[in-house]
Design a protein around this motif. Structure first.
Motif, PDB file in Angstrom:
ATOM      1  N   THR A   1       0.830  -1.204   0.000  1.00 19.80           N
ATOM      2  CA  THR A   1       0.000   0.000   0.000  1.00 19.80           C
ATOM      3  C   THR A   1       0.864   1.253   0.000  1.00 19.80           C
ATOM      4  OG1 THR A   1      -1.673  -1.225   1.228  1.00 19.80           O
ATOM      5  CG2 THR A   1      -1.887   1.160   1.189  1.00 19.80           C
ATOM      6  N   GLN A   2       1.931   1.230   0.783  1.00 19.51           N
ATOM      7  CA  GLN A   2       2.833   2.380   0.839  1.00 19.51           C
ATOM      8  C   GLN A   2       3.460   2.619  -0.529  1.00 19.51           C
ATOM      9  OE1 GLN A   2       6.253   1.818   3.307  1.00 19.51           O
ATOM     10  NE2 GLN A   2       6.803   3.971   3.258  1.00 19.51           N
TER      11      GLN A   2
ATOM     12  N   LEU B   1       2.174   1.851  -3.400  1.00 17.07           N
ATOM     13  CA  LEU B   1       1.111   2.386  -4.252  1.00 17.07           C
ATOM     14  C   LEU B   1       0.930   3.885  -4.031  1.00 17.07           C
ATOM     15  CD1 LEU B   1      -1.238   1.822  -6.238  1.00 17.07           C
ATOM     16  CD2 LEU B   1      -2.670   1.486  -4.225  1.00 17.07           C
ATOM     17  N   PHE B   2       0.890   4.304  -2.745  1.00 14.21           N
ATOM     18  CA  PHE B   2       0.747   5.722  -2.450  1.00 14.21           C
ATOM     19  C   PHE B   2       1.952   6.533  -2.924  1.00 14.21           C
ATOM     20  CE2 PHE B   2      -2.472   4.521   0.846  1.00 14.21           C
ATOM     21  CZ  PHE B   2      -3.521   5.222   0.251  1.00 14.21           C
ATOM     22  N   GLN B   3       3.150   5.958  -2.814  1.00 17.83           N
ATOM     23  CA  GLN B   3       4.326   6.675  -3.279  1.00 17.83           C
ATOM     24  C   GLN B   3       4.287   6.866  -4.787  1.00 17.83           C
ATOM     25  OE1 GLN B   3       7.559   4.355  -1.710  1.00 17.83           O
ATOM     26  NE2 GLN B   3       7.735   5.598   0.112  1.00 17.83           N
ATOM     27  N   VAL B   4       3.884   5.824  -5.511  1.00 21.08           N
ATOM     28  CA  VAL B   4       3.806   5.926  -6.966  1.00 21.08           C
ATOM     29  C   VAL B   4       2.726   6.921  -7.370  1.00 21.08           C
ATOM     30  CG1 VAL B   4       3.186   4.646  -9.068  1.00 21.08           C
ATOM     31  CG2 VAL B   4       4.765   3.654  -7.403  1.00 21.08           C
ATOM     32  N   CYS B   5       1.573   6.864  -6.713  1.00 21.33           N
ATOM     33  CA  CYS B   5       0.498   7.814  -7.021  1.00 21.33           C
ATOM     34  C   CYS B   5       0.894   9.242  -6.671  1.00 21.33           C
ATOM     35  CB  CYS B   5      -0.779   7.434  -6.264  1.00 21.33           C
ATOM     36  SG  CYS B   5      -1.553   5.946  -6.899  1.00 21.33           S
ATOM     37  N   GLY B   6       1.629   9.417  -5.589  1.00 16.69           N
ATOM     38  CA  GLY B   6       2.075  10.753  -5.186  1.00 16.69           C
ATOM     39  C   GLY B   6       3.051  11.338  -6.184  1.00 16.69           C
TER      40      GLY B   6
ATOM     41  N   GLY C   1       3.198  10.369  -9.398  1.00 20.86           N
ATOM     42  CA  GLY C   1       2.498  10.502 -10.676  1.00 20.86           C
ATOM     43  C   GLY C   1       1.581  11.709 -10.735  1.00 20.86           C
ATOM     44  N   LEU C   2       1.090  12.149  -9.582  1.00 22.33           N
ATOM     45  CA  LEU C   2       0.185  13.293  -9.588  1.00 22.33           C
ATOM     46  C   LEU C   2       1.004  14.527  -9.674  1.00 22.33           C
ATOM     47  CD1 LEU C   2      -2.362  12.202  -6.862  1.00 22.33           C
ATOM     48  CD2 LEU C   2      -2.623  12.073  -9.325  1.00 22.33           C
TER      49      LEU C   2
END
Length: 145
Positions: A134-135, A137-142, A144-145
């Motif tokens: 999960t961490q 995933l959040f790092q990649v999304c952070g 990418g945004l």
């Protein structure tokens, strides 16, 4: 810093169905908290990693010297030791990361936090794997945004 921000949000009480306190500039507050209270903790963790890297580099030099001299036994021993040190260094890096998160949440010292993180890593393997995924995933999304 992100662990501190998350725990500040998580432990904020609900009043009438809403969070009571809204953090403004929470990440900046986390960095200020880090610089004010935990610089020594960061230094100790970094020092532990540096010492393992120095040991690995010295064993690499020994392995190269043994290889240059044509001593296969010393070369194999040094290479095996270097492999063990590399594995240990990766373990220490992982433990240090989790110890830093424990420090952010509990404000304890580095070594007690590392011991608590080690206990958590060994006793709660499925939960740790899920949280690490999960961490990531959040790092990649952070990013990418």
């Amino acid at each position: 810093v992100l662990a501190w921000t998350t725990q500040m949000w998580y432990y904020t009480p609900y009043i009438q169905g809403h969070k009571d306190l809204r953090l403004t500039c929470a990440v900046l507050q986390g960095y200020c908290n880090l610089l004010r209270y935990h610089v020594g903790t960061i230094a100790v963790g970094a020092l532990v990693i540096v010492y393992t890297r120095i040991a690995r580099a010295l064993l690499g030099v020994v392995a190269e010297a043994a290889k240059a001299e044509g001593n296969p036994v010393a070369n194999i021993l040094a290479t095996c030791c270097m492999c063990c040190i590399t594995c240990f260094e990766r373990f220490i890096q992982s433990l240090t990361k989790n110890a830093y998160m424990d420090v952010a949440i509990t404000s304890s010292n580095f070594f007690p936090a590392a011991a608590q993180a080690f206990d958590l890593l060994t006793h709660e393997v499925p939960a740790v794997a899920a949280l690490n995924g999960t961490q990531l995933l959040f790092q990649v999304c952070g990013v990418g945004l």
